[in-house]
Design a protein around this motif. Structure first.
Motif, PDB file in Angstrom:
ATOM      1  N   SER A   1       0.826  -1.210   0.000  1.00  0.00           N
ATOM      2  CA  SER A   1       0.000   0.000   0.000  1.00  0.00           C
ATOM      3  C   SER A   1       0.860   1.260   0.000  1.00  0.00           C
ATOM      4  CB  SER A   1      -0.936   0.005   1.215  1.00  0.00           C
ATOM      5  OG  SER A   1      -1.824  -1.095   1.160  1.00  0.00           O
TER       6      SER A   1
ATOM      7  N   TRP B   1      -7.505  -8.713  -3.267  1.00  0.00           N
ATOM      8  CA  TRP B   1      -8.811  -8.515  -2.613  1.00  0.00           C
ATOM      9  C   TRP B   1      -9.893  -9.325  -3.326  1.00  0.00           C
ATOM     10  CZ3 TRP B   1      -7.677  -6.977   1.841  1.00  0.00           C
ATOM     11  CH2 TRP B   1      -6.768  -5.961   2.081  1.00  0.00           C
TER      12      TRP B   1
ATOM     13  N   GLY C   1      -1.691  -0.022   8.032  1.00  0.00           N
ATOM     14  CA  GLY C   1      -2.360   1.083   8.724  1.00  0.00           C
ATOM     15  C   GLY C   1      -1.583   1.591   9.920  1.00  0.00           C
TER      16      GLY C   1
ATOM     17  N   ASN D   1     -13.111  10.932  -0.182  1.00  0.00           N
ATOM     18  CA  ASN D   1     -12.893   9.526   0.154  1.00  0.00           C
ATOM     19  C   ASN D   1     -13.744   9.104   1.347  1.00  0.00           C
ATOM     20  OD1 ASN D   1     -11.615   7.137   1.452  1.00  0.00           O
ATOM     21  ND2 ASN D   1     -10.126   7.358  -0.196  1.00  0.00           N
TER      22      ASN D   1
ATOM     23  N   ARG E   1     -17.148   6.525   1.680  1.00  0.00           N
ATOM     24  CA  ARG E   1     -17.324   5.444   2.649  1.00  0.00           C
ATOM     25  C   ARG E   1     -18.672   5.565   3.354  1.00  0.00           C
ATOM     26  NH1 ARG E   1     -11.473   5.552   5.820  1.00  0.00           N
ATOM     27  NH2 ARG E   1     -10.227   6.291   4.032  1.00  0.00           N
TER      28      ARG E   1
ATOM     29  N   GLN F   1     -18.345   6.125  -4.740  1.00  0.00           N
ATOM     30  CA  GLN F   1     -17.146   6.878  -5.104  1.00  0.00           C
ATOM     31  C   GLN F   1     -17.444   7.886  -6.208  1.00  0.00           C
ATOM     32  OE1 GLN F   1     -14.455   3.649  -5.945  1.00  0.00           O
ATOM     33  NE2 GLN F   1     -13.775   3.465  -3.828  1.00  0.00           N
TER      34      GLN F   1
ATOM     35  N   PHE G   1     -12.761  -1.523  -2.530  1.00  0.00           N
ATOM     36  CA  PHE G   1     -12.416  -0.699  -1.365  1.00  0.00           C
ATOM     37  C   PHE G   1     -13.162  -1.170  -0.123  1.00  0.00           C
ATOM     38  CE2 PHE G   1     -12.373   3.227   1.217  1.00  0.00           C
ATOM     39  CZ  PHE G   1     -11.023   3.523   1.169  1.00  0.00           C
ATOM     40  N   TRP G   2     -14.354  -1.715  -0.294  1.00  0.00           N
ATOM     41  CA  TRP G   2     -15.131  -2.246   0.834  1.00  0.00           C
ATOM     42  C   TRP G   2     -14.400  -3.414   1.515  1.00  0.00           C
ATOM     43  CZ3 TRP G   2     -16.321  -7.392   0.573  1.00  0.00           C
ATOM     44  CH2 TRP G   2     -16.278  -7.992  -0.685  1.00  0.00           C
TER      45      TRP G   2
ATOM     46  N   SER H   1     -10.858  -3.827   1.212  1.00  0.00           N
ATOM     47  CA  SER H   1      -9.507  -3.419   1.627  1.00  0.00           C
ATOM     48  C   SER H   1      -9.491  -2.474   2.815  1.00  0.00           C
ATOM     49  CB  SER H   1      -8.770  -2.757   0.456  1.00  0.00           C
ATOM     50  OG  SER H   1      -9.385  -1.530   0.088  1.00  0.00           O
ATOM     51  N   LYS H   2     -10.586  -1.796   3.077  1.00  0.00           N
ATOM     52  CA  LYS H   2     -10.602  -0.812   4.164  1.00  0.00           C
ATOM     53  C   LYS H   2     -11.019  -1.489   5.470  1.00  0.00           C
ATOM     54  CE  LYS H   2      -9.387   2.557   4.304  1.00  0.00           C
ATOM     55  NZ  LYS H   2      -8.091   3.032   4.891  1.00  0.00           N
TER      56      LYS H   2
ATOM     57  N   HIS I   1     -11.673  -0.332   8.254  1.00  0.00           N
ATOM     58  CA  HIS I   1     -12.700   0.368   9.023  1.00  0.00           C
ATOM     59  C   HIS I   1     -14.103  -0.204   8.840  1.00  0.00           C
ATOM     60  CE1 HIS I   1      -9.966   4.188   9.171  1.00  0.00           C
ATOM     61  NE2 HIS I   1      -9.508   3.198   9.880  1.00  0.00           N
TER      62      HIS I   1
ATOM     63  N   ASN J   1     -16.276   6.346   9.882  1.00  0.00           N
ATOM     64  CA  ASN J   1     -15.900   7.225   8.771  1.00  0.00           C
ATOM     65  C   ASN J   1     -16.203   8.694   9.074  1.00  0.00           C
ATOM     66  OD1 ASN J   1     -18.850   7.145   8.049  1.00  0.00           O
ATOM     67  ND2 ASN J   1     -18.312   5.109   7.267  1.00  0.00           N
TER      68      ASN J   1
END
Length: 592
Positions: free
Chosen positions: A198, A220, A355, A453, A457, A486, A501-502, A504-505, A507, A517
């Motif tokens: 990353s 992913w 992270g 960004n 989210r 996005q 992204f859902w 890989s993130k 959070h 978020n």
């Protein structure tokens, strides 16, 4: 210049890592104290004349055990993050989770007991000398209890969550920790952890960014069915819990956790949605500078020049300390202590989770910071960000334990404030026009992250929950929802988006705080108001800032803003003014 060690010291807390006998004994103490709390609770009688005195004694023991439990959880988090292959740490995660569930059962029962107190008697109780300072939190407990199910059902939910709800979060972390990607370098193909790969997305070489983005997306995609399971079951658990509690709004829990009103959240997002055009212009200008027609998702964080010098870990530390000192000598002294005592894990090595975070050890009155540092301006800003979190906890160390539980949105205020100090100083002290342009661009790009960004989210999660209420949402549909969010958040300013992204993130898969978020964006804009005030006041600001931080755990954000900034967060004025400051940065960049 004194050299700082980029690896942290955990042995000063509990020697021996995941095999520490001292830590196992500490867990045993927590287990015993929770049992004592359960026994002591049975003597709490609402009708008794001595209820206030008994309540005070119970809270003292509750605070002591709470500190120990947070200390244990923080240590386990550090062990898990520094080495994702540490099997002993995985066992401790489960043990810590079981203890947390037991403690939460006691806390839930306690909250229900407070709810039994008649309103007129309650006002007299919180005027008791020993309870006045924590009156807000106790009243908050009481009000929350009235929103919950019967105590037996809530305790059951807590117990089942250990191997259900929270286990899905742990499953996600385990999968990501074992993932690697193969990246083709100049001479050979090398294997990278997800966190290391990353970091390469900020390469000045577009072909490298594209390759890394594609390889990560393939990784992913390969695990998408597993990540769809974690996301669907986490949200499914929440939705079932909300249904039984008769909570109709999925934002009820995150708003309550963040002690803010729906009107405040709506005012913030409305102000952002109405002021995105300057940031679209910035993205278009960045595409022009990178000699491409339109940015792709992997270009957003790309440097516009390689003229910005990198700073070693020690150089970055020194820069942060110096800039903190110009605003707050106490914050600078604290940062210096963190570097000297090795409270920071920043080494760039494989085996670490991706992270960054800051975690508190309230029993020891210490903190630890985790990140992967490679010397970029963004790394320096991240390090300052996490030190802002650490300083926030530091000034709370002498505040009552119940008042130390400040929400994520105000936690992000202190961290973002610290980040702004460093980012502004970097721009002002740039040695060349090219470097100044690049650093200003990096600063503007942070606004894009918070306004676009993070907004994506939030939009995704809202729309996802609507579909999840009807049943399981497939990986393909999750991809569609992500790209739709996005496109809306970025005003269709990009050429290619990030459908996974859902997955890989991290959070989205955290159990502690749903909708992990919008508090970031709140903190960013709220800290702008504080930063503007700091520049106006100069030296007198430090004590006012500490007073604000000390209040973050004992009032709503609306009350906090009115008391310390004299602004109404439910109205658009504050948000518009804060965004205008960011727009001025865009205008300055476009002029350059």
């Amino acid at each position: 210049m004194k050299e700082y060690n980029p690896t942290w010291d955990l042995d000063s807390l509990f020697p021996g890592g995941s095999a520490s006998q001292q830590f196992r004994d500490y867990l045993g103490q927590i287990r015993t104290e929770i049992k004592q709390l359960e026994d002591q609770f049975t003597t709490l009688e609402v009708e008794a004349d001595t209820f206030s005195t008994m309540l005070t004694q119970f809270i003292m023991e509750l605070e002591k055990t709470m500190f120990k439990l947070r200390e244990a959880g923080a240590f386990v988090s550090c062990l898990s993050a520094q080495d994702v292959t540490d099997e002993g740490a995985k066992t401790l995660v489960a043990e810590s989770g079981t203890l947390s569930a037991s403690f939460n059962g006691v806390l839930t029962t306690f909250m229900q007991k407070l709810a039994e107190v008649p309103d007129e008697e309650w006002q007299a109780i919180i005027r008791h000398e020993a309870l006045q300072e924590i009156g807000y939190v106790l009243s908050e407990y009481r009000n929350k209890a009235r929103d919950l199910l019967a105590v037996e059902q809530e305790v059951l939910i807590n117990d089942l969550a250990v191997d259900g709800y929270h286990a899905w979060n742990q499953m996600y972390n385990t999968i990501v920790g074992n993932m690697t990607v193969e990246i083709k370098g100049e001479e050979k193909i090398e294997s990278y952890s997800i966190g290391q790969a990353s970091n390469l997305l900020t390469s000045s070489n577009r072909a490298t960014r594209k390759q890394v983005f594609d390889q990560l997306n393939d990784a992913w995609k390969e695990q998408a069915s597993l990540f769809a399971q974690t996301l669907n079951h986490l949200s499914g658990f929440r939705l079932q819990m909300y249904k039984h509690r008769k909570w109709e709004n999925v934002l009820k829990e995150p708003l309550s956790i963040n002690r803010m009103k729906q009107e405040t959240l709506d005012a913030m997002w409305t102000a952002i949605a109405n002021n995105k055009q300057p940031f679209v212009a910035y993205l278009n200008k960045k595409a022009e500078l990178l000699n491409i027609d339109k940015l792709s998702f992997y270009d957003v964080d790309a440097p516009i020049t390689d003229q910005v010098k990198k700073l070693s870990y020690t150089e970055g530390a020194k820069f942060i300390i110096d800039q903190f000192r110009s605003f707050s000598p106490k914050m600078a002294d604290f940062a210096e202590q963190a570097f000297e005592k090795r409270w920071i894990e920043a080494e760039d090595r494989p085996g670490k989770r991706p992270g960054g975070f800051c975690t508190s050890f309230p029993d020891s009155k210490e903190t630890r910071i985790f990140m992967t540092y490679s010397g970029t301006a963004s790394n320096v800003a991240t390090l300052a960000h996490e030190l802002g979190h650490a300083y926030h906890q530091h000034v709370m160390n002498d505040v009552h334990g119940l008042n130390q539980r400040y929400a994520m949105n105000v936690a992000e205020t202190a961290s973002t404030f610290a980040e702004m100090i460093v980012a502004d100083a970097a721009v002002e002290q740039a040695e060349t026009a090219e470097e100044k342009k690049a650093l200003l661009e990096d600063k503007v790009n942070r606004s894009v992250a918070f306004f676009m960004n993070i907004h994506a989210r939030f939009i995704f999660e809202l729309n996802f929950y609507k579909e999840r209420e009807k049943g399981f949402v497939s990986p393909a549909r999750l991809n569609e929802l992500m790209v739709e969010a996005q496109k809306e958040a970025y005003q269709d300013a990009l050429d290619e988006y990030d459908p996974y992204f859902w997955a890989s993130k991290l959070h989205f898969h955290i159990t502690g705080t749903p909708f992990y978020n919008f508090p970031y964006t709140f903190g960013y804009l709220f800290s702008l108001g504080i930063y503007a005030r700091a520049k106006e006041q100069g030296e007198s600001f430090e004590d006012d800032y500490i007073a604000l931080l000390e209040d973050t755990g004992r009032m709503s954000v609306e009350e906090l803003a009115m008391k310390h900034l004299q602004v109404d967060l439910t109205k658009p004025d504050f948000w518009e003014a804060a965004i205008e400051l960011c727009i001025k940065d865009v205008e300055a960049f476009l002029k350059l």
